[in-house]
Scaffold this motif. Structure first.
Motif, mmCIF file in Angstrom:
data_model
loop_
_atom_site.group_PDB
_atom_site.id
_atom_site.type_symbol
_atom_site.label_atom_id
_atom_site.label_comp_id
_atom_site.label_asym_id
_atom_site.label_seq_id
_atom_site.Cartn_x
_atom_site.Cartn_y
_atom_site.Cartn_z
ATOM 1 N N ALA A 43 73.784 77.162 22.911
ATOM 2 C CA ALA A 43 72.385 76.903 23.258
ATOM 3 C C ALA A 43 71.483 77.013 22.037
ATOM 4 O O ALA A 43 70.583 76.196 21.839
ATOM 5 C CB ALA A 43 71.937 77.887 24.342
ATOM 6 N N ALA A 44 71.729 78.000 21.196
ATOM 7 C CA ALA A 44 70.913 78.170 19.988
ATOM 8 C C ALA A 44 71.066 76.972 19.054
ATOM 9 O O ALA A 44 70.091 76.516 18.450
ATOM 10 C CB ALA A 44 71.303 79.460 19.271
ATOM 11 N N ASN A 45 72.264 76.444 18.940
ATOM 12 C CA ASN A 45 72.505 75.297 18.076
ATOM 13 C C ASN A 45 71.764 74.061 18.573
ATOM 14 O O ASN A 45 71.166 73.324 17.799
ATOM 15 C CB ASN A 45 74.007 75.019 17.990
ATOM 16 C CG ASN A 45 74.354 74.059 16.895
ATOM 17 O OD1 ASN A 45 73.678 73.993 15.888
ATOM 18 N ND2 ASN A 45 75.420 73.315 17.094
ATOM 19 N N ILE A 46 71.783 73.846 19.857
ATOM 20 C CA ILE A 46 71.078 72.697 20.437
ATOM 21 C C ILE A 46 69.571 72.835 20.230
ATOM 22 O O ILE A 46 68.900 71.905 19.784
ATOM 23 C CB ILE A 46 71.406 72.558 21.938
ATOM 24 C CG1 ILE A 46 72.865 72.136 22.104
ATOM 25 C CG2 ILE A 46 70.476 71.565 22.616
ATOM 26 C CD1 ILE A 46 73.388 72.250 23.522
ATOM 27 N N VAL A 47 69.037 73.985 20.523
ATOM 28 C CA VAL A 47 67.597 74.211 20.409
ATOM 29 C C VAL A 47 67.151 74.162 18.946
ATOM 30 O O VAL A 47 66.126 73.565 18.623
ATOM 31 C CB VAL A 47 67.202 75.555 21.062
ATOM 32 C CG1 VAL A 47 65.762 75.915 20.763
ATOM 33 C CG2 VAL A 47 67.432 75.484 22.561
#
Length: 168
Positions: A43-47
């Motif tokens: 999720a952090a990578n996408i955001v």
């Protein structure tokens, strides 16, 4: 809202680890820990990708198909480290030294033609041939207004503007 959801996800992962350890399932605790990490970092990578305003990937995608071997490419007032990678070629740097200072100073005879100040850049910009420049959005109009140098905006990102000195 997002920090609350992250805390809930972390709390859920921690609870899963604790429950598994209390039941004596080290394997279950490890699976729960890995699943929580995968979820969090995924999720952090996408955001993070949505908020990366430093990338020149979209500008390079516009420039690369029209770029000819004899065309000059400049980065003004910054050094976009990803641009040479996306273009597959070296770029000239204007009004920036930063982390490149040691290399520029170590081989001045090899770097002098690629690292320059505004007057040299503007002389080349107004010379023959097609030239492209990636310039900070905040200052590109002022840069070219000083000498009435011609420019046409080709593409923009929140951080940079891609301009050309004449139509190819």
């Amino acid at each position: 809202r997002a920090p609350g959801r992250r805390r809930a996800a972390h709390a859920g992962g921690a609870a899963g680890v604790i429950v598994c350890l209390r039941r004596g399932s080290v394997r279950g605790a490890l699976i729960s820990l890995v699943a929580t990490c995968v979820f969090f970092f995924g999720a952090a990578n996408i955001v993070a990708g949505l908020f990366d305003s430093r990338s020149t990937k979209s500008l390079a995608a516009v420039l690369k198909p029209v770029l000819k071997p004899d065309d000059a490419v400049y980065v003004v007032g910054d050094y976009a480290q990803d641009l040479p990678v996306y273009l597959g070629r070296l770029v000239n740097v204007v009004n920036y030294v930063g982390e490149l200072e040691y290399g520029i100073g170590a081989e001045p005879d090899k770097t002098a033609s690629r690292f320059m100040k505004t007057p040299a850049f503007l002389a080349r910009w107004q010379g023959p041939g097609v030239a492209y420049a990636v310039v900070r959005s905040a200052g590109y109009k002022k840069l070219f207004a000083e000498t009435d140098a011609p420019f046409t905006v080709i593409a923009e990102t929140p951080r940079y503007v891609l301009v050309v000195n004449r139509k190819p």
